[in-house]
Scaffold this active site. Structure first.
Site, PDB file in Angstrom:
ATOM      1  N   LYS A  44      -7.409   7.177  -7.468  1.00 22.92           N
ATOM      2  CA  LYS A  44      -6.042   7.677  -7.615  1.00 22.92           C
ATOM      3  C   LYS A  44      -5.107   6.491  -7.861  1.00 22.92           C
ATOM      4  O   LYS A  44      -4.782   5.735  -6.954  1.00 22.92           O
ATOM      5  CB  LYS A  44      -5.574   8.407  -6.356  1.00 22.92           C
ATOM      6  CG  LYS A  44      -4.264   9.148  -6.609  1.00 22.92           C
ATOM      7  CD  LYS A  44      -3.396   9.338  -5.397  1.00 22.92           C
ATOM      8  CE  LYS A  44      -2.568   8.154  -5.046  1.00 22.92           C
ATOM      9  NZ  LYS A  44      -1.546   7.763  -6.041  1.00 22.92           N
TER      10      LYS A  44
ATOM     11  N   GLU B   4      -6.334  -3.953   1.494  1.00 26.93           N
ATOM     12  CA  GLU B   4      -5.646  -5.133   0.936  1.00 26.93           C
ATOM     13  C   GLU B   4      -4.162  -4.815   0.949  1.00 26.93           C
ATOM     14  O   GLU B   4      -3.664  -4.121   0.069  1.00 26.93           O
ATOM     15  CB  GLU B   4      -6.122  -5.393  -0.501  1.00 26.93           C
ATOM     16  CG  GLU B   4      -7.595  -5.720  -0.636  1.00 26.93           C
ATOM     17  CD  GLU B   4      -7.938  -7.128  -0.152  1.00 26.93           C
ATOM     18  OE1 GLU B   4      -7.057  -7.846   0.353  1.00 26.93           O
ATOM     19  OE2 GLU B   4      -9.121  -7.496  -0.283  1.00 26.93           O
TER      20      GLU B   4
ATOM     21  N   CYS C 227       0.825  -9.521  -4.649  1.00 26.24           N
ATOM     22  CA  CYS C 227       0.623  -9.495  -3.196  1.00 26.24           C
ATOM     23  C   CYS C 227       0.603 -10.900  -2.622  1.00 26.24           C
ATOM     24  O   CYS C 227       1.248 -11.186  -1.629  1.00 26.24           O
ATOM     25  CB  CYS C 227      -0.655  -8.750  -2.857  1.00 26.24           C
ATOM     26  SG  CYS C 227      -2.075  -9.358  -3.746  1.00 26.24           S
TER      27      CYS C 227
ATOM     28  N   THR D 109       1.503   2.101   4.387  1.00 25.42           N
ATOM     29  CA  THR D 109       0.548   3.078   3.829  1.00 25.42           C
ATOM     30  C   THR D 109      -0.855   2.778   4.350  1.00 25.42           C
ATOM     31  O   THR D 109      -1.614   3.695   4.685  1.00 25.42           O
ATOM     32  CB  THR D 109       0.576   3.071   2.288  1.00 25.42           C
ATOM     33  OG1 THR D 109       1.917   3.236   1.849  1.00 25.42           O
ATOM     34  CG2 THR D 109      -0.273   4.177   1.702  1.00 25.42           C
ATOM     35  N   GLY D 110      -1.203   1.508   4.457  1.00 21.49           N
ATOM     36  CA  GLY D 110      -2.513   1.126   5.001  1.00 21.49           C
ATOM     37  C   GLY D 110      -2.693   1.654   6.418  1.00 21.49           C
ATOM     38  O   GLY D 110      -3.778   2.141   6.784  1.00 21.49           O
TER      39      GLY D 110
ATOM     40  N   GLY E  81      -2.196  -1.845  -1.356  1.00 13.20           N
ATOM     41  CA  GLY E  81      -0.828  -1.338  -1.327  1.00 13.20           C
ATOM     42  C   GLY E  81      -0.117  -1.877  -0.097  1.00 13.20           C
ATOM     43  O   GLY E  81      -0.505  -2.912   0.450  1.00 13.20           O
ATOM     44  N   SER E  82       0.894  -1.156   0.345  1.00 12.70           N
ATOM     45  CA  SER E  82       1.747  -1.692   1.407  1.00 12.70           C
ATOM     46  C   SER E  82       1.112  -1.502   2.791  1.00 12.70           C
ATOM     47  O   SER E  82       0.259  -0.634   2.986  1.00 12.70           O
ATOM     48  CB  SER E  82       3.103  -0.990   1.360  1.00 12.70           C
ATOM     49  OG  SER E  82       2.916   0.376   1.640  1.00 12.70           O
ATOM     50  N   THR E  83       1.584  -2.286   3.735  1.00 14.76           N
ATOM     51  CA  THR E  83       1.048  -2.203   5.101  1.00 14.76           C
ATOM     52  C   THR E  83       1.311  -0.832   5.746  1.00 14.76           C
ATOM     53  O   THR E  83       0.387  -0.260   6.324  1.00 14.76           O
ATOM     54  CB  THR E  83       1.604  -3.371   5.945  1.00 14.76           C
ATOM     55  OG1 THR E  83       1.120  -4.587   5.350  1.00 14.76           O
ATOM     56  CG2 THR E  83       1.146  -3.312   7.388  1.00 14.76           C
TER      57      THR E  83
ATOM     58  N   GLU F  94       8.810  -8.860   3.263  1.00 14.94           N
ATOM     59  CA  GLU F  94       8.196  -9.106   1.954  1.00 14.94           C
ATOM     60  C   GLU F  94       9.171  -8.628   0.865  1.00 14.94           C
ATOM     61  O   GLU F  94       9.512  -7.446   0.818  1.00 14.94           O
ATOM     62  CB  GLU F  94       6.878  -8.317   1.836  1.00 14.94           C
ATOM     63  CG  GLU F  94       6.196  -8.533   0.507  1.00 14.94           C
ATOM     64  CD  GLU F  94       4.948  -7.656   0.299  1.00 14.94           C
ATOM     65  OE1 GLU F  94       4.931  -6.516   0.770  1.00 14.94           O
ATOM     66  OE2 GLU F  94       4.008  -8.139  -0.360  1.00 14.94           O
TER      67      GLU F  94
END
Ligand code: NAD
Length: 470
Positions: free
Chosen positions: A170, A243, A277, A225-226, A221-223, A374
């Site tokens: 996706k 990542e 990143c 969302t992780g 992606g972003s933290t 960030e």
């Protein structure tokens, strides 16, 4: 003629069950193309197809999978010009950078094709032999971001296929078109169901991460969302490679030759308009060199040609999307309001497009948002220090730890400092460089797991110990 984009489910091109959404060109704010919008039922179909295809693909020979990856690399090369153009239009980066992204995708695919999956012999005695094998996991769910969309999809998909897994990808809804083209190329070279692609926003994302038939998620992606993915993946204990975001510090040691390193610092801080990143996002400079470093960086920033990535001569494109553009503006404005000096840039350009010029911000403190958060955009805070130990401590005083760097003429001394940085990759006299043979990943809240090299490849496998009594 405008080409059409489809989902790829079980080897077929399928229209989105929820219709389409528009993909916007960040340089013009015009629609690049409509993109199909999948339903959760279509995602389930894709996972079922991948699960079915896994039954045979997992037993395909090593050679078969190697050759498939090389044919995919040929396919990417054959479509390089169109892929680069689509990347410029939906992502915004200048053409030379999009071409480099496509070139990187080819190189990474070929390198991954030629990696070996080892069988380790742990014991071979008179009455016993113990071997450690690596088996594929099953269906891998890949979720990608919008900054290096083609390259990151390749990083996820190629090692998964090479090790005998099947894939449901996706891409980010902001830059899905190049990844759809990639999935078309791949699905021509592998059996139906081995490569599937669905598009749609986070509803589809969370349906993937919660899906019972998916065995692993690889996410870039972003933290935040992780974190959501990790929570959602617990149901069937999915393997995870996460990542996530970074806020990389670079430290210039007092002995560094500023003229020699300035270009390297500028390029790695502003790579892809800072939307990388592992870009250099906080620069620590000794008192004795502070003014000289600022002056050099401003000179380099002012030499950029900001514009549409399709236009000849453009070296610096727009920010990819309005939210990120607003965030960069907000962080720079906040720094200004708190007493920082904006040495160049600092204002969006007038007219259409999310253009924000390269911006150097001086006299900042660690607690300003532009340093603590960030930025993921075209701005670099330059921070003053007077003692190297203090600089290391301030660089490490951060929740995330993706990359870090030390810049110096004394390589041995720099290495000692670099090894004290809390990050997944520490560079000396460089930053942001990723290579197919060097494992790359983060520590702390930049995630876990690595990509690239054999260590990265093995993340798509589960060990099986074979204990043979002779
Ligand atoms: P994002 O987290 O907003 O989105 C990434 C992907 O996740 C998109 O495909 C999105 O649709 C999907 N998604 C969103 N919510 C989801 C959910 N709840 N469940 C499942 N999927 C969901 O990130 P972004 O803004 O696209 O990318 C920028 C961020 O990515 C930055 O923080 C950057 O540092 C990070 N990044 C990290 C690396 C790395 O290798 N560590 C590389 C590139 C980017």
């Amino acid at each position: 003629m405008q080409r059409e984009y489809s989902l790829i489910i079980n080897g077929k091109q399928v229209a989105g069950g929820r219709g389409t959404f528009d993909v916007i060109n960040p340089a013009t704010e015009e629609v690049v193309s409509a993109c199909p919008y999948a339903t959760v039922e279509q995602l389930n179909d894709a996972v079922d197809a991948a699960d079915e295809a896994f039954k045979t693909w997992q037993y395909s020979s090593d050679e078969e999978r190697k050759q498939a990856l090389h044919r995919i690399a040929d396919g990417i090369e054959a479509n390089a010009a169109e892929l680069a153009e689509v990347i410029v239009k939906e992502q915004g980066k200048p053409m030379f950078l999009a071409q480099a992204e496509v070139g990187g995708a080819v190189a990474w695919t070929r390198y991954t094709a030629d990696l070996e999956i080892p069988v380790e012999v742990l014991e071979d005695s008179d009455n016993k032999r113990i071997e450690l094998h690596r088996k594929p996991l099953g269906v891998v769910g890949s979720i990608t971001p919008w900054n290096w969309p083609l390259m990151i999809a390749v990083w996820h998909i190629m090692p998964a296929l090479r090790t005998g897994n099947t894939v449901v990808c996706k891409p980010s809804g902001l830059t899905p078109l190049n990844t759809i083209m990639l999935a078309e190329i791949i699905s021509k070279e592998v059996p139906a169901g081995v490569m599937n692609l669905v598009t749609g926003e986070s509803g589809i994302g969370s349906a993937i991460t919660g899906h019972e038939k998916i065995r692993k998620i690889v996410f870039t992606g972003s933290t935040p969302t992780g974190q959501a993915i990790m929570r959602n993946a617990a149901g069937n204990l999915k393997r995870l490679t996460l990542e996530l975001g970074g806020n990389d510090a670079g430290i210039i040691l007092p002995d560094a030759d500023v003229n020699a390193i300035a270009e390297g610092i500028f390029q790695t801080a502003f790579l892809n308009m800072g939307q990388t990143c592992a870009a250099l996002k906080r620069l620590y400079v000794h008192d004795s060199q502070y003014d000289q470093v600022c002056e050099k960086l401003v000179e380099l920033a002012n030499a950029q040609t900001v514009g549409d990535g399709m236009a000849e001569g453009t070296t610096f494109g727009p920010v990819q999307n309005k939210d990120q553009f607003d965030l960069v503006k907000e962080l720079v404005d906040d720094a200004k309001a708190n007493g920082a000096d904006v040495l160049c840039g600092g204002q969006p350009l007038d007219g259409k497009g999310f253009f924000y010029p390269p911006t150097i911000v001086a006299n900042v403190t660690d607690d300003m948002r532009i340093v603590a958060e960030e930025q993921f955009g075209p701005t670099l805070p330059v921070i003053r220090y007077s003692d190297v130990d203090e600089a290391v401590e301030r660089a490490n005083n951060c929740d995330v730890g993706l990359g870090g760097s030390v810049w110096s003429s004394d390589i041995e001394g720099a290495q000692k400092i670099a090894q004290r940085l809390e990050c997944g990759t520490a560079w000396i006299n460089g930053h942001a460089e990723v290579l197919p043979h060097a494992p790359f990943g983060g520590c702390k809240m930049s995630g876990f797991g690595v990509e690239f090299g054999q260590e990265g490849l093995l993340e798509y496998t589960v060990p099986q110990t074979l204990n043979i009594n002779k």
